[in-house]
Design a protein around this motif. Sequence first.
Motif, PDB file in Angstrom:
ATOM      1  N   LYS A 196      55.904  52.819  25.986  1.00 39.35           N
ATOM      2  CA  LYS A 196      55.427  53.724  26.670  1.00 39.35           C
ATOM      3  C   LYS A 196      55.078  53.169  27.974  1.00 39.35           C
ATOM      4  O   LYS A 196      55.299  53.598  29.034  1.00 39.35           O
ATOM      5  N   SER A 197      54.330  52.160  27.922  1.00 30.62           N
ATOM      6  CA  SER A 197      53.850  51.549  29.169  1.00 30.62           C
ATOM      7  C   SER A 197      54.869  50.873  30.131  1.00 30.62           C
ATOM      8  O   SER A 197      54.699  51.006  31.355  1.00 30.62           O
ATOM      9  N   SER A 198      55.739  50.381  29.492  1.00 34.54           N
ATOM     10  CA  SER A 198      57.061  49.910  29.978  1.00 34.54           C
ATOM     11  C   SER A 198      57.665  51.004  30.763  1.00 34.54           C
ATOM     12  O   SER A 198      58.100  50.882  31.902  1.00 34.54           O
ATOM     13  N   LEU A 209      50.986  49.023  34.314  1.00 29.90           N
ATOM     14  CA  LEU A 209      50.171  49.000  33.200  1.00 29.90           C
ATOM     15  C   LEU A 209      50.551  47.709  32.273  1.00 29.90           C
ATOM     16  O   LEU A 209      51.494  47.280  32.563  1.00 29.90           O
ATOM     17  N   ARG A 210      49.751  47.402  31.710  1.00 31.83           N
ATOM     18  CA  ARG A 210      49.833  46.301  30.662  1.00 31.83           C
ATOM     19  C   ARG A 210      50.990  46.503  29.677  1.00 31.83           C
ATOM     20  O   ARG A 210      50.762  47.745  29.065  1.00 31.83           O
ATOM     21  N   VAL A 211      51.766  45.500  29.502  1.00 34.47           N
ATOM     22  CA  VAL A 211      52.815  45.881  28.640  1.00 34.47           C
ATOM     23  C   VAL A 211      52.721  44.798  27.443  1.00 34.47           C
ATOM     24  O   VAL A 211      52.244  43.690  27.563  1.00 34.47           O
ATOM     25  N   ARG A 220      45.974  50.021  20.539  1.00 30.92           N
ATOM     26  CA  ARG A 220      46.132  50.939  21.686  1.00 30.92           C
ATOM     27  C   ARG A 220      46.204  50.219  22.887  1.00 30.92           C
ATOM     28  O   ARG A 220      45.422  49.142  23.165  1.00 30.92           O
ATOM     29  N   GLY A 221      47.147  50.646  23.814  1.00 35.09           N
ATOM     30  CA  GLY A 221      47.108  49.871  25.126  1.00 35.09           C
ATOM     31  C   GLY A 221      45.818  49.721  25.788  1.00 35.09           C
ATOM     32  O   GLY A 221      44.825  50.736  25.707  1.00 35.09           O
ATOM     33  N   ARG A 222      45.462  48.598  26.413  1.00 33.78           N
ATOM     34  CA  ARG A 222      44.222  48.463  27.024  1.00 33.78           C
ATOM     35  C   ARG A 222      43.936  49.360  27.995  1.00 33.78           C
ATOM     36  O   ARG A 222      42.790  50.015  28.127  1.00 33.78           O
ATOM     37  N   ALA A 240      50.573  60.709  32.699  1.00 29.45           N
ATOM     38  CA  ALA A 240      49.366  60.260  32.463  1.00 29.45           C
ATOM     39  C   ALA A 240      49.703  59.399  31.012  1.00 29.45           C
ATOM     40  O   ALA A 240      50.620  59.976  30.265  1.00 29.45           O
ATOM     41  N   ASP A 241      49.373  58.088  30.823  1.00 32.12           N
ATOM     42  CA  ASP A 241      49.605  57.316  29.779  1.00 32.12           C
ATOM     43  C   ASP A 241      48.562  57.757  28.395  1.00 32.12           C
ATOM     44  O   ASP A 241      47.584  58.407  28.921  1.00 32.12           O
ATOM     45  N   SER A 242      48.889  57.325  27.393  1.00 29.83           N
ATOM     46  CA  SER A 242      47.906  57.578  26.428  1.00 29.83           C
ATOM     47  C   SER A 242      47.866  56.707  25.284  1.00 29.83           C
ATOM     48  O   SER A 242      49.155  55.773  25.254  1.00 29.83           O
TER      49      SER A 242
HETATM   50 MG   LIG Z   1      50.823  50.914  26.325  1.00 32.85          MG
END
Ligand SMILES: [Mg+2]
Length: 374
Positions: A196-198, A209-211, A220-222, A240-242
């Motif tokens: 997702k972040s990538s 975003l951190r990957v 969960r992603g930070r 929006a990321d989640s």
């Molecule tokens: Mg993530």
Amino acid sequence: MSQLEQTAREKNQLQGTVVAVQANFYQVLLEPSSQQQINAVNFDSNYLLCTRRTRLKKIGQKVLVGDRVIIEEPDWQDGRGAIAKVQPRNTELQRPPIANADIILLVFALEEPSLDPWQLSRFLVKAESTKLQLCLCLNKCDLISQQQQQQWQQRLEAWGYSPVFVSAINNQGIEPLKSRLRGKIAVVAGPSGVGKSSLINNLIPSAQLRVGEVSGKLQRGRHTTRHVELFNIPDGGLLADSPGFNQPDLDCDPSDLALYFPEARTRLSQGSCQFNNCSHRDEPNCVVRGDWERYEYYRVFLDKAIANQKAQQNTPDQESSLKLKVKRSGKSQYEPRLASKKYRRLSRREKHQNLQELYCAGNINEIYEEAEDI
Ligand SMILES: [Mg+2]
Ligand SMILES: Nc1nc2c(ncn2[C@@H]2O[C@H](COP(=O)(O)OP(=O)(O)OP(=O)(O)O)[C@@H](O)[C@H]2O)c(=O)[nH]1
Ligand SMILES: [Zn+2]
């Protein structure tokens, strides 16, 4: 130009969308309709940092990420403004707290981790239950063959979905994805590690975003746990990321479950079951029961939804209906809880509660609530 835009311009007002909230400040992305005003003052950004007018505070008007707002008296020198009005919301999610979301971008990986049709179906059912639009995005297509991709495509089309196949690392499918998100407010959902972040970094390089970093056992992603933020897709749209979340609960009303399967919806639109309250299991003359791949999923999920409903009915939640009151004498007793702000709000926005589980992972709720109450 719309009437609203015209009035806004006459009054020297600006329109924008709140993209981040921190403490008492709101980062507002100005709308293209405000561009003329921005150009006129040589302002070199599309963002204004805003406060909320005291009047809004007094009437208890909260401002959420995603809110469309009217800004008055911009101070171009300092890049500041004051939010004077919040436009009525089309939708409202509680967790993450986002107004006006149009679409859920549900991301799964085709490999690493391999695509599990049961897990995917749980997420699909959950997403369908929000009634928001749904875009299914299958990432890491660089890890499978063309033939495997075709097989998935056919299979998912039979489910009633037309997935976008992408690879966040080699740009495949990014353009078709962008066109599905253009002009919309999208919220990303999906299990951990699917990219997702990538993907967000690919769509919006400035998001950074951190990957591949997973924080602790909640997986969960930070970045996303700190605050909600809408990122501006350069080609149009906000995203929006989640946090990743592995197994959403099947806590919908069992009698609604069939509506969350496109295959069943189609069958119900073409005919009707003999009984109004057909559960589509063993009743005679049922139009839903039949030879479709996920009918078995429907049956399993239905059992779970029924069990879930029973469990909820059998365990009155003492915490939520009673509160422990400590008297002056030092004695304590349970008293009925007056509808607290939190519970009143939840029931009013019941429609959106389902989505929360797509996002909630452990105490992230508290984090959001804190942020909201500042
Ligand atoms: Mg993530
Ligand atoms: N081969 C391949 N690997 C990818 C792709 N996209 C992401 N990855 C890798 O998958 C891993 C997880 O990526 P993330 O972007 O952190 O996944 P996430 O969904 O944000 O994960 P959480 O934040 O834990 O929910 C990383 O090692 C990425 O490099 C892709 O398109 N192809
Ligand atoms: Zn039926």
